[in-house]
Design a protein around this motif. Structure first.
Motif: not given
Length: 456
Positions: A133-158
């Motif tokens: 999954v390319a950088p920037g494809v999944v991002t949290p609200a208000g930021s250009d990247h995830f700083a914590v793995f667990t919420p990133y992984f949830r979005r990445w998995s979808d």
């Protein structure tokens, strides 16, 4: 006649290769090109173990291309200059390459784009070649990247992953484009004795064996130091002889807790890459500064050398450091333990350890190596930045019978059971008979020093 150039970088394979497929579909002739970038040498990343593995990969890639009627063109020098020279020699219309996330790679891509545009040549950069999954494809609200793995992984998995691409049947290369000789690991010195073989064929053999066997027990055994139950695929992911997209698809088809745990580790690779893409300076600077006043390298010189040599007096740390020197690879649990020991117990700057790892690791790269070191040092994305891994407790948990220690620290081969993890507690006559050092630091003193340094 339309002609393209495919620039191979860290994607040295024919299976599931989007830049190669796009080039073959869009033009009649294609030049497969690899450039030994002198800037990589200048930055200190061209170390013997990785150069040897790279040589294997390039020879295997060339052989695969020749089976399909093509060949690999190898050049050495400034990457932008060499690509432009090949474009002129081949009279090419376009260049295809994979995206990358390091600061050097991003600067290099921009330089190449400008140089090609001046020649009227298009540059096509493809995502999801070395990542799923390319950088920037999944991002949290208000930021250009995830700083914590667990919420990133949830979005990445979808995320829906593209389907892997088939190996091309034919590759037609134009005449008149010269190549330097292919490198050989036989020309190199200073290699780790147990360094693994590189190349796509070897990577696919390992992948097939992994998916048919040990992946099913990966969740329960991935921290088993003596069991050595990890995939050993990281060097092939680093050099791109295997596709992470294909690995995720195959693991998900296999199913089960072990395969799910393996996919999670692949997501960690992408996580670190999206951090580095957004914060390129995290390859050398603290991602989250803790205002550390690390011991200077001069002050800690003896401790650093003992750590590098595997003579700290803590058997599991020494075993892992000796595995690193022998194989150019280290078990992931060993990486965590040795990094924590250097950065927190010895309170030495994480960059010292990261540099040593990069000097030896065949899978060493900026994203995984530097950001994992920062995670352990507490200057990265760890949500518990002050955690310290006790090497004795960890050894008893992940090497309960001492098999890993005895394999790599032969001085302790005769010490039975869990006693091998604390040789300083042996009876005086048994301890005196061992050619093995006392601990270079008391764990409680190291912990107190670290807590004081962090204001705790």
């Amino acid at each position: 006649m339309s002609i393209s150039v495919v620039l191979f970088t860290s994607d040295l394979r024919l299976h599931d290769h989007p830049p190669l497929r796009a080039a073959l579909d869009g033009t009649e002739l294609t030049v497969p090109l690899f450039v030994r970038d002198r800037a990589v040498d200048g930055a200190g990343f061209a170390v013997p173990n990785r150069l040897a593995f790279l040589a294997d990969c390039l020879r295997d890639l060339d052989a695969g291309l020749r089976e399909r009627g093509g060949r690999l063109v190898v050049r050495e020098g400034d990457l932008v200059d060499q690509v432009c020279k090949v474009v002129v020699e081949a009279d090419a219309d376009e260049v295809h390459m994979a995206s990358d996330v390091s600061a050097h790679a991003q600067r290099r891509e921009e330089r190449l784009r400008r140089a090609l545009e001046a020649e009227g040549v298009r540059l096509h950069v493809h995502d999801t070649v070395t990542i799923a999954v390319a950088p920037g494809v999944v991002t949290p609200a208000g930021s250009d990247h995830f700083a914590v793995f667990t919420p990133y992984f949830r979005r990445w998995s979808d995320e829906h992953l593209r389907e892997p691409l088939a190996v091309p049947r034919t590759v037609r290369v134009p005449d008149g484009v010269g190549s330097d000789p292919l490198p050989s690991r036989g020309d190199l010195r200073g290699l780790s004795e147990g360094l693994a073989e590189g190349g796509e064929q070897e990577g696919r053999k390992r992948l097939t064996a992994w998916m048919r066997g040990r992946v099913s027990s990966y969740e329960e055994r991935h921290d088993d130091l003596a069991g050595d139950a990890t995939s050993h695929l990281s060097p092939h992911l680093h050099f791109g002889t295997l596709s992470p997209v294909e690995l995720v698809h195959r693991a998900r088809r296999a199913g089960g807790p072990g395969a799910d745990a393996f996919v999670r580790q692949l997501a960690w690779r992408d996580f670190h890459r999206q951090v580095l893409a957004a914060r390129p300076d995290a390859g050398s600077a603290d991602y989250r500064p803790r205002h550390d006043r690390w011991r200077s390298e001069r002050e800690a010189r003896d401790d650093i050398e003992a750590w590098k040599e595997g003579r700290t007096g803590y058997p599991v740390v020494d075993a892992a450091m000796r595995q690193l020197r022998h194989e150019g690879w280290m078990h992931n649990r060993g990486r965590l333990l040795t990094a924590s020991f250097l950065a927190k117990t010895l309170y030495v700057d994480w960059r010292v350890g990261a540099r040593h790892f990069l000097d030896l690791l065949v899978d060493g790269d900026v994203a995984n190596n530097q950001l994992n070191w920062q995670w352990v040092a507490g200057t990265g994305t760890d949500t518990r930045p002050n955690r310290v891994l006790n090497p004795v407790t960890q050894a008893k948990r992940y090497d309960p019978d001492g098999g890993y220690v005895r394999r790599w620290v032969p001085e302790l081969a005769g010490v039975e059971g869990r006693a091998v993890h604390e040789p300083w507690r042996l009876p005086d006559d048994e301890r005196a008979a061992l050619d093995y050092p006392d601990p270079i630091v008391d764990l409680s003193e190291g912990l107190a020093r670290f807590k004081q340094a962090r204001g705790r």
